[in-house]
Every structure is written in structure tokens, then in C-alpha cells.
Design a protein around this motif. Sequence first.
Motif, PDB file in Angstrom:
ATOM      1  N   ILE A   8       0.860  -1.190   0.000  1.00 28.58           N
ATOM      2  CA  ILE A   8       0.000   0.000   0.000  1.00 28.58           C
ATOM      3  C   ILE A   8       0.894   1.237   0.000  1.00 28.58           C
ATOM      4  O   ILE A   8       1.745   1.389   0.887  1.00 28.58           O
ATOM      5  N   PRO A   9       0.727   2.137  -0.964  1.00 30.14           N
ATOM      6  CA  PRO A   9       1.567   3.337  -1.018  1.00 30.14           C
ATOM      7  C   PRO A   9       1.150   4.385   0.007  1.00 30.14           C
ATOM      8  O   PRO A   9       0.140   4.245   0.702  1.00 30.14           O
ATOM      9  N   GLY A  10       1.944   5.457   0.069  1.00 21.44           N
ATOM     10  CA  GLY A  10       1.682   6.545   1.002  1.00 21.44           C
ATOM     11  C   GLY A  10       0.692   7.562   0.475  1.00 21.44           C
ATOM     12  O   GLY A  10       0.050   7.373  -0.567  1.00 21.44           O
ATOM     13  N   ALA A  11       0.606   8.695   1.182  1.00 24.14           N
ATOM     14  CA  ALA A  11      -0.461   9.669   0.957  1.00 24.14           C
ATOM     15  C   ALA A  11      -0.439  10.290  -0.431  1.00 24.14           C
ATOM     16  O   ALA A  11      -1.472  10.367  -1.087  1.00 24.14           O
ATOM     17  N   LEU A  12       0.708  10.760  -0.873  1.00 19.80           N
ATOM     18  CA  LEU A  12       0.781  11.485  -2.140  1.00 19.80           C
ATOM     19  C   LEU A  12       1.482  10.678  -3.221  1.00 19.80           C
ATOM     20  O   LEU A  12       1.906  11.234  -4.233  1.00 19.80           O
ATOM     21  N   VAL A  45     -13.180  11.031   3.950  1.00 18.33           N
ATOM     22  CA  VAL A  45     -12.092  10.071   3.964  1.00 18.33           C
ATOM     23  C   VAL A  45     -11.756   9.692   5.402  1.00 18.33           C
ATOM     24  O   VAL A  45     -11.911  10.503   6.315  1.00 18.33           O
ATOM     25  N   SER A  46     -11.317   8.452   5.610  1.00 16.75           N
ATOM     26  CA  SER A  46     -10.936   8.005   6.952  1.00 16.75           C
ATOM     27  C   SER A  46     -10.007   6.810   6.828  1.00 16.75           C
ATOM     28  O   SER A  46      -9.976   6.134   5.792  1.00 16.75           O
ATOM     29  N   ILE A  47      -9.268   6.543   7.874  1.00 20.01           N
ATOM     30  CA  ILE A  47      -8.395   5.365   7.896  1.00 20.01           C
ATOM     31  C   ILE A  47      -9.241   4.104   7.800  1.00 20.01           C
ATOM     32  O   ILE A  47      -8.872   3.134   7.131  1.00 20.01           O
ATOM     33  N   GLU A  48     -10.395   4.111   8.438  1.00 23.56           N
ATOM     34  CA  GLU A  48     -11.268   2.939   8.396  1.00 23.56           C
ATOM     35  C   GLU A  48     -11.775   2.669   6.982  1.00 23.56           C
ATOM     36  O   GLU A  48     -11.879   1.510   6.564  1.00 23.56           O
ATOM     37  N   ALA A  49     -12.067   3.734   6.237  1.00 26.42           N
ATOM     38  CA  ALA A  49     -12.519   3.561   4.853  1.00 26.42           C
ATOM     39  C   ALA A  49     -11.401   2.992   3.993  1.00 26.42           C
ATOM     40  O   ALA A  49     -11.625   2.107   3.161  1.00 26.42           O
ATOM     41  N   TYR A  50     -10.173   3.480   4.191  1.00 27.67           N
ATOM     42  CA  TYR A  50      -9.026   2.927   3.473  1.00 27.67           C
ATOM     43  C   TYR A  50      -8.823   1.452   3.835  1.00 27.67           C
ATOM     44  O   TYR A  50      -8.548   0.616   2.979  1.00 27.67           O
ATOM     45  N   ARG A  51      -8.936   1.156   5.123  1.00 24.52           N
ATOM     46  CA  ARG A  51      -8.785  -0.230   5.594  1.00 24.52           C
ATOM     47  C   ARG A  51      -9.767  -1.151   4.878  1.00 24.52           C
ATOM     48  O   ARG A  51      -9.373  -2.212   4.360  1.00 24.52           O
ATOM     49  N   ASP A  52     -11.013  -0.765   4.833  1.00 24.68           N
ATOM     50  CA  ASP A  52     -12.034  -1.610   4.213  1.00 24.68           C
ATOM     51  C   ASP A  52     -11.806  -1.738   2.712  1.00 24.68           C
ATOM     52  O   ASP A  52     -12.040  -2.802   2.116  1.00 24.68           O
ATOM     53  N   HIS A  53     -11.344  -0.655   2.083  1.00 25.19           N
ATOM     54  CA  HIS A  53     -11.047  -0.681   0.647  1.00 25.19           C
ATOM     55  C   HIS A  53      -9.960  -1.699   0.333  1.00 25.19           C
ATOM     56  O   HIS A  53     -10.101  -2.518  -0.588  1.00 25.19           O
ATOM     57  N   GLY A  71       1.195   2.355   5.727  1.00 24.58           N
ATOM     58  CA  GLY A  71       1.556   1.632   6.945  1.00 24.58           C
ATOM     59  C   GLY A  71       0.507   1.774   8.022  1.00 24.58           C
ATOM     60  O   GLY A  71       0.207   0.822   8.750  1.00 24.58           O
ATOM     61  N   LEU A  72      -0.053   2.971   8.127  1.00 25.08           N
ATOM     62  CA  LEU A  72      -1.137   3.172   9.093  1.00 25.08           C
ATOM     63  C   LEU A  72      -2.352   2.329   8.717  1.00 25.08           C
ATOM     64  O   LEU A  72      -3.021   1.759   9.585  1.00 25.08           O
ATOM     65  N   VAL A  73      -2.621   2.212   7.425  1.00 28.25           N
ATOM     66  CA  VAL A  73      -3.717   1.346   6.973  1.00 28.25           C
ATOM     67  C   VAL A  73      -3.425  -0.113   7.326  1.00 28.25           C
ATOM     68  O   VAL A  73      -4.312  -0.850   7.763  1.00 28.25           O
ATOM     69  N   ALA A  79      -6.060  -4.923  13.206  1.00 27.35           N
ATOM     70  CA  ALA A  79      -7.146  -5.025  14.180  1.00 27.35           C
ATOM     71  C   ALA A  79      -8.224  -5.988  13.705  1.00 27.35           C
ATOM     72  O   ALA A  79      -9.045  -6.455  14.498  1.00 27.35           O
ATOM     73  N   ARG A  80      -8.211  -6.315  12.410  1.00 25.38           N
ATOM     74  CA  ARG A  80      -9.148  -7.280  11.828  1.00 25.38           C
ATOM     75  C   ARG A  80      -8.472  -8.621  11.557  1.00 25.38           C
ATOM     76  O   ARG A  80      -9.047  -9.467  10.861  1.00 25.38           O
ATOM     77  N   GLY A  81      -7.240  -8.792  12.050  1.00 29.02           N
ATOM     78  CA  GLY A  81      -6.579 -10.081  11.935  1.00 29.02           C
ATOM     79  C   GLY A  81      -5.590 -10.229  10.800  1.00 29.02           C
ATOM     80  O   GLY A  81      -5.019 -11.303  10.619  1.00 29.02           O
ATOM     81  N   TRP A  82      -5.365  -9.179  10.005  1.00 30.57           N
ATOM     82  CA  TRP A  82      -4.391  -9.235   8.919  1.00 30.57           C
ATOM     83  C   TRP A  82      -3.001  -8.945   9.483  1.00 30.57           C
ATOM     84  O   TRP A  82      -2.773  -7.916  10.107  1.00 30.57           O
ATOM     85  N   GLY A  83      -2.045  -9.833   9.251  1.00 29.89           N
ATOM     86  CA  GLY A  83      -0.671  -9.558   9.638  1.00 29.89           C
ATOM     87  C   GLY A  83      -0.067  -8.507   8.736  1.00 29.89           C
ATOM     88  O   GLY A  83      -0.429  -8.399   7.559  1.00 29.89           O
TER      89      GLY A  83
END
Length: 222
Positions: A8-12, A45-53, A71-73, A79-83
Motif C-alpha cells: 500500500i503506497p503513502g499519501a501522495l 475520507v478516513s483510515i477505516e474507509a481505506y482499511r475496508d477498501h 503503513g497506518l492502513v 485489528a481485523r486479523g491481517w498480519g
Amino acid sequence: MPRPIVFIPGALRGAEVLSPWSARFPGAVVIELPGKGGLEPFSPVSIEAYRDHVAARSPEGALIVGQSLGGLVAIAMAARGWGGIAFDPPMTTTKLWPQQYSLRTEMARNPANSALRGFAFEIFGLREDGGLQERIYYSHLAAVRARVDIVTGDTPLFPPYGAPGPQCVFDAVDAEVAVRNPCIRVHRISGPHDLLAASPEACARLIAARLEDDELSVPAGA
């Protein structure tokens, strides 16, 4: 069959900056975040939305490897079990002067881009009046329940100096909070913020070692 890896890439940054990793780890995929690569941005936008995506597009059992915001994603996905492995993730935002500079520069270049302004505020707390609102992501560290390796570099964030970009954002305070969760391990290697680009050999060794550790931890016959 090799364990799948998702980058997963970074913000920009777009997914293309991580495409060389598919050659290092055959079968690895890079998942673009909304707002890049022709994908419509989230609103809000939210970290949770990115996570689910990312979770919806990741192969089952994949190791999630993210750079910076990615990395934050990855941490949120744990928290959902993904290493995962998180390279220099931002955990609190008002101290992040390099990211603030880069985002404000990008916003000045694209004054009509409301999605960029929304992203800058919701994720990094950058207000349009020039002020800052703190964003604290420590709750994601506390929620981790699968192993996450957080990797930072040795280029300090402070004192501010030079052009923004190389300074690492995951600091000693972040590390102290992170290791309170026994599922999280923190590593420091030589390099700047964009570790996957600047220190690829060291990063590749860490990823390979993590894959080996995970393989050895699987019970025989599983």
C-alpha cells in the motif's frame, strides 16, 4: 505456494512507485488508495474507509505491507486479523512538518481540488485557514490483534532542517506506545521516511524474515 503480499503506497504517492516490489516478491500486488490512479476519492475520507477498501481487494491470508499512510492502513487492518509490516507510519500529526509542507504545496498547486483539501484535513488535520487540528492514531495500535512489525529509519524529524521528505515520522514516543501491545514489534534501520524506495535491500530482508517467521509459526499439517 508463496504467501500473497499486498503493498500500500503513502499519501501522495501512486501505486506505480511500489511496482518494483512485484519483481522482488513474485505474485505481490499493489493496491491503489482512492483518490489516486483514476479511483474516485472517498468523501469523507478516513483510515477505516481505506482499511475496508484494501481488505476487500486483498487475497485471503496476505501479508499487508504499507509505506507511511499505507503503513497506518496496515496497522488498522491488523485489528481485523491481517498480519502486516508498517514502514514509518504517521501516528500523530501536528508534529509532521514535512507532510504539512508537502500537502500545502500540493493544495496550492491544485486550489480547485476539494478532495485533496478534505483529505488533508480529515487525515492530517490541515485546516484551510492555515491552522492545524491534531489527529492521533494510537487507538489503532491498541486495537492490533495480529502481528505487526513497525519499521522506522534513522533520519530524525526534529530539529526541522533542509527540504521536507527524508525525515522519519515514527518517533520514540510512538514506539513507546506501540510496544505496549504485545502483537507489535518495532525495528529501526538506516534510511529516511520513504524506506521502501531508499533502503530496499534492508526492507526486503525484513519482509523475507517476516514471511519465514510466519511460515514457521504455522502448526504442522495446518
